[in-house]
Design an enzyme around this catalytic site. Sequence first.
Site, short mmCIF file in Angstrom:
data_model
loop_
_atom_site.label_atom_id
_atom_site.label_comp_id
_atom_site.label_asym_id
_atom_site.label_seq_id
_atom_site.Cartn_x
_atom_site.Cartn_y
_atom_site.Cartn_z
N GLU A 1 15.95 53.55 66.38
CA GLU A 1 15.80 52.86 67.67
C GLU A 1 17.01 53.09 68.58
O GLU A 1 17.47 52.20 69.28
CB GLU A 1 15.46 51.38 67.48
CG GLU A 1 14.11 51.27 66.81
CD GLU A 1 13.28 50.08 67.21
OE1 GLU A 1 13.51 49.53 68.29
OE2 GLU A 1 12.41 49.71 66.41
N1 CAA Z 1 13.97 50.14 81.23
C1 CAA Z 1 13.35 50.64 82.33
N2 CAA Z 1 13.63 51.86 82.82
C2 CAA Z 1 14.57 52.58 82.19
C3 CAA Z 1 15.26 52.13 81.05
C4 CAA Z 1 14.92 50.84 80.58
N3 CAA Z 1 15.52 50.33 79.50
N4 CAA Z 1 16.13 53.06 80.64
C5 CAA Z 1 16.01 54.08 81.50
N5 CAA Z 1 15.06 53.79 82.44
C6 CAA Z 1 14.66 54.61 83.58
C7 CAA Z 1 15.88 54.89 84.48
O1 CAA Z 1 16.05 53.85 85.41
C8 CAA Z 1 15.48 56.19 85.15
O2 CAA Z 1 14.55 55.90 86.17
P1 CAA Z 1 14.41 56.75 87.56
O3 CAA Z 1 13.50 57.86 87.23
O4 CAA Z 1 13.79 55.80 88.49
O5 CAA Z 1 15.76 57.19 87.95
C9 CAA Z 1 14.73 56.92 84.05
O6 CAA Z 1 14.25 55.91 83.15
C10 CAA Z 1 15.57 57.92 83.28
O7 CAA Z 1 16.68 57.21 82.74
P2 CAA Z 1 18.01 57.92 82.23
O8 CAA Z 1 18.51 58.86 83.29
O9 CAA Z 1 18.92 56.85 81.75
O10 CAA Z 1 17.45 58.78 81.01
P3 CAA Z 1 18.22 59.71 79.98
O11 CAA Z 1 17.44 60.96 79.81
O12 CAA Z 1 19.66 59.81 80.35
O13 CAA Z 1 18.07 58.91 78.58
C11 CAA Z 1 18.65 57.25 76.93
C12 CAA Z 1 18.50 57.64 78.40
C13 CAA Z 1 19.11 55.81 76.94
C14 CAA Z 1 19.68 58.10 76.21
C15 CAA Z 1 17.28 57.37 76.21
O14 CAA Z 1 16.85 58.68 76.15
C16 CAA Z 1 17.29 56.73 74.84
O15 CAA Z 1 17.12 55.53 74.72
N6 CAA Z 1 17.47 57.53 73.71
C17 CAA Z 1 17.36 57.02 72.37
C18 CAA Z 1 15.97 57.18 71.84
C19 CAA Z 1 15.55 56.11 70.87
O16 CAA Z 1 16.06 55.00 70.89
N7 CAA Z 1 14.58 56.42 70.05
C20 CAA Z 1 14.02 55.46 69.16
C21 CAA Z 1 12.72 55.97 68.59
S1 CAA Z 1 11.79 54.69 67.83
C22 CAA Z 1 12.49 54.35 66.37
O17 CAA Z 1 13.52 54.80 66.04
C23 CAA Z 1 11.59 53.44 65.53
C24 CAA Z 1 12.19 52.69 64.43
O18 CAA Z 1 13.35 52.61 64.29
C25 CAA Z 1 11.35 51.92 63.55
P1 FAD Z 2 20.31 63.33 67.38
O1 FAD Z 2 19.80 62.85 68.68
O2 FAD Z 2 20.26 64.79 67.12
O3 FAD Z 2 21.80 62.82 67.21
C1 FAD Z 2 22.70 63.37 66.24
C2 FAD Z 2 24.07 62.69 66.43
O4 FAD Z 2 24.56 62.98 67.76
C3 FAD Z 2 24.00 61.16 66.33
O5 FAD Z 2 25.17 60.68 65.72
C4 FAD Z 2 23.95 60.72 67.77
O6 FAD Z 2 24.44 59.42 67.98
C5 FAD Z 2 24.85 61.76 68.44
N1 FAD Z 2 24.56 61.91 69.87
C6 FAD Z 2 23.44 62.44 70.45
N2 FAD Z 2 23.53 62.36 71.79
C7 FAD Z 2 24.70 61.75 72.07
C8 FAD Z 2 25.37 61.36 73.27
N3 FAD Z 2 24.83 61.59 74.47
N4 FAD Z 2 26.57 60.76 73.18
C9 FAD Z 2 27.14 60.53 71.96
N5 FAD Z 2 26.55 60.86 70.79
C10 FAD Z 2 25.35 61.46 70.85
N6 FAD Z 2 11.27 57.62 65.96
C11 FAD Z 2 10.10 57.23 66.52
O7 FAD Z 2 9.72 57.68 67.59
N7 FAD Z 2 9.30 56.33 65.87
C12 FAD Z 2 9.63 55.78 64.69
O8 FAD Z 2 8.89 54.94 64.16
C13 FAD Z 2 10.86 56.19 64.07
N8 FAD Z 2 11.23 55.70 62.85
C14 FAD Z 2 12.31 56.26 62.21
C15 FAD Z 2 12.55 55.93 60.86
C16 FAD Z 2 13.59 56.57 60.18
C17 FAD Z 2 13.81 56.23 58.76
C18 FAD Z 2 14.42 57.51 60.86
C19 FAD Z 2 15.54 58.21 60.13
C20 FAD Z 2 14.21 57.79 62.17
C21 FAD Z 2 13.15 57.18 62.86
N9 FAD Z 2 12.86 57.54 64.19
C22 FAD Z 2 11.68 57.12 64.76
C23 FAD Z 2 13.71 58.49 64.90
C24 FAD Z 2 15.04 57.92 65.34
O9 FAD Z 2 14.88 57.09 66.44
C25 FAD Z 2 15.97 59.09 65.63
O10 FAD Z 2 16.34 59.66 64.39
C26 FAD Z 2 17.19 58.68 66.40
O11 FAD Z 2 16.84 58.25 67.70
C27 FAD Z 2 18.23 59.81 66.51
O12 FAD Z 2 17.67 61.02 66.85
P2 FAD Z 2 18.02 62.35 65.98
O13 FAD Z 2 17.79 61.99 64.58
O14 FAD Z 2 17.28 63.49 66.55
O15 FAD Z 2 19.57 62.56 66.19
#
Ligand code: CAA
Ligand code: FAD
Length: 380
Positions: A363
């Site tokens: 997340e």
């Molecule tokens: N709410 C509403 N809008 C948002 C927002 C938010 N929280 N965050 C960004 N936006 C909007 C911005 O306002 C911007 O809008 P405009 O087009 O109007 O300018 C647009 O989205 C793009 O925003 P950014 O320029 O900030 O986007 P970015 O490419 O720099 O990415 C980021 C931002 C925060 C790094 C994002 O990519 C991110 O959150 N990355 C992490 C991904 C992640 O958390 N993955 C989790 C997968 S799920 C998972 O892991 C499941 C599990 O554990 C069980």
């Molecule tokens: P990368 O993005 O390649 O990052 C590698 C390293 O670089 C990390 O240390 C990161 O912090 C660092 N890094 C990257 N960009 C930056 C930056 N701009 N500044 C500083 N440091 C940076 N995803 C879903 O969509 N749905 C799910 O249900 C889900 N469940 C998951 C369950 C498990 C067990 C795991 C392992 C992952 C899950 N994920 C899910 C994906 C998870 O959200 C991603 O693994 C996570 O967001 C990181 O992406 P990545 O693994 O590609 O790492």
Amino acid sequence: MNFQLTEEQEMLRKMVRDFAKNDVEPTAAERDEEERFDREIFDKMAELGLTGIPWPEEYGGIGADFVSYVIAIEELSRVCASTGVTLSAHISLASWPIYKYGNEEQKKHYLQQLASGKKLGAYALSEPGAGSDVASMRTTATDEGDHYVLNGNKVWITNGGVADIYVVFAKTDPDARHKGVSAFIVEKGTPGFSFGKKEKKLGIRSSPTTELIFENCKVPKENLLGEEGEGFKIAMMTLDGGRNGIAAQAVGIAQGALDAATDYAKEREQFGKPIAKNQGISFKLADMATEVEASRLLTYQAAYLESEGLPYAKASAMAKLFAGDTAMKSTVEAVQVFGGYGFTKDYPVERYMRDAKITQIYEGTNEIQRLVIGRMVTKE
Ligand code: CAA
Ligand code: FAD
């Protein structure tokens, strides 16, 4: 300011704690060892109403608030972090976007099935080349009249394979970055939608993490969630709350480790007295207890803000960042308190330590939480 939980929240905590102790904890170590997901546990959570905690009764929920929700995740994770994330992904990630962005028909159909626990949900955002950098995703959704055709791969999907309903993000405009992303509801069994590799993991081993494959997968137009191009915003807003679910998971893991370490330190004797009588040990427990409590307060605060309709994105990112780091630190210390026994599978602390690591990664990694918090702090 009132920090006291309501009677309903206290009752829910007791109910989940009893359920966790009787129905989840006894098989936690075995499910971890066997990497086995147990659908019966999810079905029992459905019977207790836990699968729809924050959703209105008209959509199959129990109409409680987000504080109750994080309490439930905390109590489950205190004994089994895999069960915690199963429910967290189901509620925060799969059900939330349908509740918030779904039309009435989608809510009556999909949210109702999720909230009542008849169906299990998942959220598919990450891809092999797009983890932290969500906007670089490559899965496409091509408009073909009355349906979209999805092509691409999603990885790391929690509840992947065992879930029935998937919220999937794909590009309807592949040339655009975040503005080209749209969200879809895809059902298991849809032709062209299959499952790939199931990950073998360090922790949360009874929560399946699986690749999703879309090969010319036809998704009806009515399954578009929100508007075309609105997917990135939906994904981000979903994560705003989801991160607090993970914060609650981290609080639960850290509390479980603290409880185990405290009991052990009082019982284990060396040099003729319980090891807890040594300041070197009691100071560890004191630091753990303090950091767990601070994590809990951040988590409950973010949940309270969401329940009150106030901005909670920053609070939620802070809670996940702090609680994730606390869970990692506390579980390492708990293993240390157990000495050599902590390094074995005879006690649960090694599992807690393995489970804690993921709370700093998924997340949004904790580096990404700092990025999110940093952007908000400098904007204020
Ligand atoms: N709410 C509403 N809008 C948002 C927002 C938010 N929280 N965050 C960004 N936006 C909007 C911005 O306002 C911007 O809008 P405009 O087009 O109007 O300018 C647009 O989205 C793009 O925003 P950014 O320029 O900030 O986007 P970015 O490419 O720099 O990415 C980021 C931002 C925060 C790094 C994002 O990519 C991110 O959150 N990355 C992490 C991904 C992640 O958390 N993955 C989790 C997968 S799920 C998972 O892991 C499941 C599990 O554990 C069980
Ligand atoms: P990368 O993005 O390649 O990052 C590698 C390293 O670089 C990390 O240390 C990161 O912090 C660092 N890094 C990257 N960009 C930056 C930056 N701009 N500044 C500083 N440091 C940076 N995803 C879903 O969509 N749905 C799910 O249900 C889900 N469940 C998951 C369950 C498990 C067990 C795991 C392992 C992952 C899950 N994920 C899910 C994906 C998870 O959200 C991603 O693994 C996570 O967001 C990181 O992406 P990545 O693994 O590609 O790492």
